[in-house]
Scaffold this active site. Structure first.
Site, PDB file in Angstrom:
ATOM      1  N   ASP A  57      -7.489  60.873  49.558  1.00 24.36           N
ATOM      2  CA  ASP A  57      -6.859  60.428  48.320  1.00 24.36           C
ATOM      3  C   ASP A  57      -5.601  59.618  48.615  1.00 24.36           C
ATOM      4  OD1 ASP A  57      -8.775  61.774  46.834  1.00 24.36           O
ATOM      5  OD2 ASP A  57      -7.553  63.581  46.596  1.00 24.36           O
ATOM      6  N   TYR A 115      -8.514  69.773  57.795  1.00 24.82           N
ATOM      7  CA  TYR A 115      -7.242  69.240  57.307  1.00 24.82           C
ATOM      8  C   TYR A 115      -6.116  70.212  57.638  1.00 24.82           C
ATOM      9  CZ  TYR A 115      -9.617  65.800  54.277  1.00 24.82           C
ATOM     10  OH  TYR A 115     -10.368  64.756  53.793  1.00 24.82           O
TER      11      TYR A 115
END
Length: 274
Positions: A57, A115
């Protein structure tokens, strides 16, 4: 692979700060747009299309992103990564570039994405050199409580409560790891790995854990939200800049094509009939 084309694997690192995410968007600067434009310029092609492992994003960083691109087999590959880095902004680096093994698909062959989300609750905020990849949290965090809450979320679940829904797409994911720890320098790190993530999932999970960490919610609360299956207004999506894609894991080369076939069957929504 189609005759006359060669598939290349690209390993990328980027600072997400100046970008509106990975995916190309009209009128927006994106990582995909910058890299595709650089490829077209260097390889002198009218169009190229990258396929990526993780569509990060806006504001999210990467040190272990993976993509593939199909180029004409007469494009010289010698020094291609160096030439791309020569025209790309310094916020994006091509770390590796090589012909992909047979059956490789950067998105569908992947076994997992990992992540890391960095948080500091130090009273002075983030260290100046880490302010772009570390969230400064204004209140002390109870890391053991956050770690306990995280344990209830690991496994295969429907993460609809932590995702933005996409028509026809599944929100069932297998969360392989969600570890929360305080590193020796004091930074709190959430280390998250799953077979795949739906939109905003990692940051929503971190937001729920932050509510536990500052004592607003008990450790059992994120799991209760998960099992209700609907978004809870008390779950805030953590800011993008603390999140970095650090690794994409793939099976051995002989299993790449089979893995891609299985993943496509699960991830691609069926085409509406009629």
């Amino acid at each position: 692979m189609t005759d006359g084309l060669v598939r290349l694997r690209l390993d990328l690192s980027y600072d997400g700060t100046p970008f509106a995410g990975w995916a190309r968007q009209p009128g927006q600067r994106t990582v995909q747009g910058d890299v595709e434009d650089a490829l077209m310029r260097v390889a002198r092609l009218p169009a190229v299309r990258l396929t990526v492992a993780g569509r990060t994003d806006s504001g999210v960083h990467a040190v272990g992103q993976v993509a593939h691109v199909d180029l004409p087999d007469d494009v010289p590959l010698g020094g291609l990564a160096r030439r791309l880095n020569g025209v790309l902004d310094r916020a994006v680096r091509i770390i590796g570039l090589a012909p992909a093994p047979p059956g490789f698909d950067a998105r569908f062959s992947a076994l997992s994405r990992r992540y890391v989300y960095r948080i500091t609750d130090a009273p002075y905020g983030a260290e100046p050199l880490r302010r772009f990849d570390t969230l400064a949290w204004p209140r002390p965090l109870d890391v053991p409580a956050m770690a306990a809450a995280a344990l209830f979320l690991v496994g295969e679940h429907d993460f609809a409560a932590f995702c933005r829904r996409r028509e026809g797409a599944t929100t069932v994911r297998t969360l392989l790891r969600l570890d929360v720890l305080r590193r020796p320098e004091g930074v709190v790190v959430a280390d998250v790995e799953a077979d795949a993530f739906c939109h905003s999932m990692v940051r929503a999970l971190v937001g729920a854990l932050l509510a536990v960490g500052e004592g607003r919610k008990p450790p059992q609360w994120p799991a209760a939200v998960l099992h209700r299956g609907v978004r809870d207004p008390a779950v805030t999506v953590a800011p993008a800049h603390g999140l970095t894609l650090v690794d994409v894991r793939y099976p051995p080369d002989p299993e790449l094509a089979a893995r891609a076939e299985v993943t496509r069957a699960v991830r691609i929504p069926p085409t509406p009939s009629g």
